[in-house]
Design an enzyme around this catalytic site. Structure first.
Site, PDB file in Angstrom:
ATOM      1  N   HIS A  43       4.454 -13.244   0.052  1.00 57.16           N
ATOM      2  CA  HIS A  43       4.082 -11.909  -0.414  1.00 57.16           C
ATOM      3  C   HIS A  43       5.238 -10.922  -0.295  1.00 57.16           C
ATOM      4  O   HIS A  43       5.030  -9.707  -0.415  1.00 57.16           O
ATOM      5  CB  HIS A  43       2.885 -11.393   0.388  1.00 57.16           C
ATOM      6  CG  HIS A  43       1.596 -12.085   0.071  1.00 57.16           C
ATOM      7  ND1 HIS A  43       0.785 -11.700  -0.965  1.00 57.16           N
ATOM      8  CD2 HIS A  43       0.983 -13.153   0.645  1.00 57.16           C
ATOM      9  CE1 HIS A  43      -0.286 -12.485  -1.019  1.00 57.16           C
ATOM     10  NE2 HIS A  43      -0.186 -13.370  -0.044  1.00 57.16           N
TER      11      HIS A  43
ATOM     12  N   HIS B 220       0.794  -1.221   0.000  1.00 54.83           N
ATOM     13  CA  HIS B 220       0.000   0.000   0.000  1.00 54.83           C
ATOM     14  C   HIS B 220       0.829   1.275   0.000  1.00 54.83           C
ATOM     15  O   HIS B 220       0.258   2.383  -0.076  1.00 54.83           O
ATOM     16  CB  HIS B 220      -0.971  -0.026   1.177  1.00 54.83           C
ATOM     17  CG  HIS B 220      -1.840  -1.253   1.175  1.00 54.83           C
ATOM     18  ND1 HIS B 220      -2.825  -1.462   0.226  1.00 54.83           N
ATOM     19  CD2 HIS B 220      -1.819  -2.362   1.962  1.00 54.83           C
ATOM     20  CE1 HIS B 220      -3.398  -2.639   0.453  1.00 54.83           C
ATOM     21  NE2 HIS B 220      -2.804  -3.198   1.487  1.00 54.83           N
TER      22      HIS B 220
END
Length: 267
Positions: free
Chosen positions: A240, A94
């Site tokens: 990830h 993000h």
């Protein structure tokens, strides 16, 4: 996005020579150490910066609350302090919202491209909004954080990844709540990262390893056909955090992308 004052205490590393420089931006609740191995590789070919956000790693929180606007101000300040003219943000998760705002604010001459690392570029999955709300709930935040930790470590045996996730889990309720608030606000304002990028037409590479869902990759490739500024590459990794798990592959993909976009790869 409102203007905000930069934090002069932002800690950052600088290595290598040449532009456009890479500006490595970790996600919320994560220090710049996620780029240690990658930075050593990219610095062979270009100036590489990696920063710690306020309240992360070696950077103090400073006074008062902060959000995405302050992170953008801090990133601009680091660029100026480092004497960088042209920079390509490399944003984890993000922190991509910061990268997009840097392109919007500094323009294509100074930010010729963006690299996104493991992000929800097509939008949030089911249940994600509830998870973000949970991070802001004093009675639920630990449960949500633990669920995220379990997701990030499932089937992963890489010690660097496991150690980094453990550090992330150590951030306090205030930082996780701040992350939930800011991420939710950006998705509410822009719906998807690709929708925010479309008006900019900025050459953008999305590098990711998970999820291994073929539909997710196919949808991005379909988007790239009609939006030639966008590129996607799935990496061979189980987590990830490909910058930790597969730094050689990430560095090679970045160099190839920047040679294509700018003609300024390996020298």
């Amino acid at each position: 996005m409102t203007s905000a004052a930069a934090n002069p205490s932002i800690a950052f590393d600088k290595a290598g020579h040449g532009e456009p420089a890479l500006l490595m931006l970790p996600g919320w609740c994560g220090p710049r150490t996620m780029f240690d191995g990658l930075r050593a590789r990219t610095a062979r070919h270009r100036t590489t910066l990696a920063i710690d956000w306020r309240g992360h790693g070696e950077t103090p929180s400073g006074a008062g609350d902060f959000g995405t606007a302050e992170l953008v101000a801090d990133a601009v300040d680091v660029i100026e302090r480092a004497g960088i003219t042209r920079v390509v943000p490399l944003a984890a998760a993000h922190a991509g919202w910061v990268a997009i705002e840097l392109r919007r604010r500094l323009g294509p001459e100074r930010v010729p491209a963006i690299v996104l690392l493991d992000w929800m570029v097509l939008g949030t999955p089911p249940g994600f909004g509830d998870a973000l709300a949970g991070l802001r709930d004093p009675d639920r935040w630990q449960q949500v954080r633990d669920s995220l930790v379990a997701l990030w470590t499932e089937g992963v045996d890489n010690p660097d990844v496991l150690g980094y996730v453990d550090v992330m889990a150590g951030y306090d309720a205030a930082m996780w709540a701040r992350a939930g608030r800011e991420i939710a606000a950006e998705f509410a304002a822009h719906h998807t990262p690709l929708a925010a990028l479309e008006p900019l037409g900025c050459p953008t590479l999305h590098l990711y390893a998970q999820p291994a869902d073929e539909d997710f990759l196919a949808a991005q490739r379909d988007y790239a056909v009609t939006h030639p500024w966008f590129r996607v590459q799935r990496l061979r990794a189980r987590s990830h955090f490909p910058s930790l798990e597969a730094p050689d592959a990430v560095a090679a993909a970045i160099d190839a992308f920047l040679r294509e976009v700018d003609g300024s790869g390996s020298r």
